[in-house]
Design a protein around this motif. Structure first.
Motif, mmCIF file in Angstrom:
data_model
loop_
_atom_site.group_PDB
_atom_site.id
_atom_site.type_symbol
_atom_site.label_atom_id
_atom_site.label_comp_id
_atom_site.label_asym_id
_atom_site.label_seq_id
_atom_site.Cartn_x
_atom_site.Cartn_y
_atom_site.Cartn_z
ATOM 1 N N ALA A 194 0.833 -1.213 0.000
ATOM 2 C CA ALA A 194 0.000 0.000 0.000
ATOM 3 C C ALA A 194 0.864 1.259 0.000
ATOM 4 N N ALA A 195 1.933 1.254 0.795
ATOM 5 C CA ALA A 195 2.829 2.415 0.850
ATOM 6 C C ALA A 195 3.517 2.635 -0.495
ATOM 7 N N ALA A 196 3.949 1.553 -1.126
ATOM 8 C CA ALA A 196 4.602 1.665 -2.438
ATOM 9 C C ALA A 196 3.625 2.212 -3.476
ATOM 10 N N ALA A 197 2.387 1.746 -3.437
ATOM 11 C CA ALA A 197 1.386 2.241 -4.385
ATOM 12 C C ALA A 197 1.090 3.718 -4.149
ATOM 13 N N TYR A 198 1.043 4.109 -2.884
ATOM 14 C CA TYR A 198 0.798 5.519 -2.544
ATOM 15 C C TYR A 198 1.953 6.388 -3.043
ATOM 16 N N LEU A 199 3.182 5.944 -2.770
ATOM 17 C CA LEU A 199 4.361 6.683 -3.227
ATOM 18 C C LEU A 199 4.394 6.761 -4.743
ATOM 19 N N ASP A 200 4.114 5.651 -5.409
ATOM 20 C CA ASP A 200 4.092 5.632 -6.869
ATOM 21 C C ASP A 200 3.085 6.651 -7.401
ATOM 22 N N GLY A 201 1.912 6.699 -6.782
ATOM 23 C CA GLY A 201 0.895 7.659 -7.215
ATOM 24 C C GLY A 201 1.344 9.094 -7.039
ATOM 25 N N LYS A 202 1.958 9.386 -5.891
ATOM 26 C CA LYS A 202 2.448 10.753 -5.640
ATOM 27 C C LYS A 202 3.540 11.130 -6.636
ATOM 28 N N LEU A 203 4.466 10.205 -6.880
ATOM 29 C CA LEU A 203 5.561 10.478 -7.820
ATOM 30 C C LEU A 203 5.025 10.709 -9.233
ATOM 31 N N ARG A 204 4.072 9.896 -9.638
ATOM 32 C CA ARG A 204 3.485 10.062 -10.981
ATOM 33 C C ARG A 204 2.742 11.393 -11.091
ATOM 34 N N GLU A 205 2.016 11.736 -10.052
ATOM 35 C CA GLU A 205 1.278 13.006 -10.032
ATOM 36 C C GLU A 205 2.245 14.180 -10.204
ATOM 37 N N LEU A 206 3.342 14.148 -9.463
ATOM 38 C CA LEU A 206 4.315 15.237 -9.556
ATOM 39 C C LEU A 206 5.062 15.215 -10.886
ATOM 40 N N ARG A 207 5.415 14.022 -11.354
ATOM 41 C CA ARG A 207 6.122 13.912 -12.631
ATOM 42 C C ARG A 207 5.264 14.475 -13.757
ATOM 43 N N ASP A 208 3.964 14.166 -13.726
ATOM 44 C CA ASP A 208 3.068 14.636 -14.782
ATOM 45 C C ASP A 208 2.827 16.135 -14.722
ATOM 46 N N SER A 209 2.872 16.710 -13.526
ATOM 47 C CA SER A 209 2.602 18.144 -13.398
ATOM 48 C C SER A 209 3.868 18.993 -13.447
ATOM 49 N N ARG A 253 6.756 18.692 -15.674
ATOM 50 C CA ARG A 253 7.563 18.213 -16.804
ATOM 51 C C ARG A 253 8.918 18.918 -16.796
ATOM 52 N N GLY A 254 9.939 18.152 -17.063
ATOM 53 C CA GLY A 254 11.277 18.724 -17.090
ATOM 54 C C GLY A 254 11.998 18.632 -15.757
ATOM 55 N N GLY A 255 11.292 18.240 -14.729
ATOM 56 C CA GLY A 255 11.936 18.072 -13.429
ATOM 57 C C GLY A 255 12.601 16.710 -13.369
ATOM 58 N N GLY A 256 13.788 16.663 -12.808
ATOM 59 C CA GLY A 256 14.499 15.401 -12.692
ATOM 60 C C GLY A 256 13.875 14.507 -11.633
ATOM 61 N N LEU A 257 14.256 13.243 -11.660
ATOM 62 C CA LEU A 257 13.720 12.271 -10.720
ATOM 63 C C LEU A 257 14.040 12.657 -9.277
ATOM 64 N N GLU A 258 15.231 13.190 -9.049
ATOM 65 C CA GLU A 258 15.596 13.590 -7.681
ATOM 66 C C GLU A 258 14.670 14.692 -7.181
ATOM 67 N N ARG A 259 14.399 15.662 -8.007
ATOM 68 C CA ARG A 259 13.509 16.762 -7.618
ATOM 69 C C ARG A 259 12.101 16.242 -7.338
ATOM 70 N N ILE A 260 11.620 15.369 -8.191
ATOM 71 C CA ILE A 260 10.288 14.794 -8.010
ATOM 72 C C ILE A 260 10.222 13.994 -6.715
ATOM 73 N N ALA A 261 11.280 13.220 -6.432
ATOM 74 C CA ALA A 261 11.319 12.428 -5.202
ATOM 75 C C ALA A 261 11.325 13.332 -3.974
ATOM 76 N N ILE A 262 12.075 14.421 -4.018
ATOM 77 C CA ILE A 262 12.120 15.368 -2.894
ATOM 78 C C ILE A 262 10.750 16.003 -2.690
ATOM 79 N N LEU A 263 10.115 16.438 -3.769
ATOM 80 C CA LEU A 263 8.792 17.045 -3.664
ATOM 81 C C LEU A 263 7.770 16.051 -3.119
ATOM 82 N N ALA A 264 7.832 14.807 -3.586
ATOM 83 C CA ALA A 264 6.899 13.786 -3.094
ATOM 84 C C ALA A 264 7.137 13.543 -1.609
ATOM 85 N N GLY A 265 8.398 13.447 -1.205
ATOM 86 C CA GLY A 265 8.717 13.254 0.212
ATOM 87 C C GLY A 265 8.206 14.398 1.068
ATOM 88 N N LEU A 266 8.385 15.614 0.594
ATOM 89 C CA LEU A 266 7.889 16.779 1.333
ATOM 90 C C LEU A 266 6.366 16.777 1.427
#
Length: 98
Positions: A28-43, A45-58
């Motif tokens: 469940a936690a992995a699915a939640y994280l995946d959803g947050k990361l996808r949401e941020l990645r889609d909104s 564009r052009g942000g690197g994976l590290e930035r997206i991961a930091i934003l999702a964590g925050l």
């Protein structure tokens, strides 16, 4: 005993060791994280994976802290209501029973 559990996050598979009773929560936690990361990645564009991961964590940390604050506030309100009820009950009881 820990068993490896495969989870997918942003189309990558990760094997994570966990106890059988923790498997459902991990998935469940992995699915939640995946959803947050996808949401941020889609909104973002052009942000690197590290930035997206930091934003999702925050975002997730903010949600957690907000939930904890709401729970603490609810617990405090409940304690106040219980104290008020106790006071009213004690006021209505004969002194020999208090």
């Amino acid at each position: 005993m820990s068993d490896p559990v495969a989870v997918r996050i942003l189309d990558r598979e990760y094997l994570i060791a966990c106890k059988p009773e923790e498997r459902k929560g991990l998935v469940a936690a992995a699915a939640y994280l995946d959803g947050k990361l996808r949401e941020l990645r889609d909104s973002h564009r052009g942000g690197g994976l590290e930035r997206i991961a930091i934003l999702a964590g925050l975002n997730i940390a903010h949600e957690l802290l907000d939930q904890q604050q709401q729970q603490a506030s609810s617990s405090e309100n409940l304690a106040q209501h219980l104290q008020a009820i106790k006071t009213k009950l004690e006021a209505g009881l004969p002194t020999s029973l208090q």
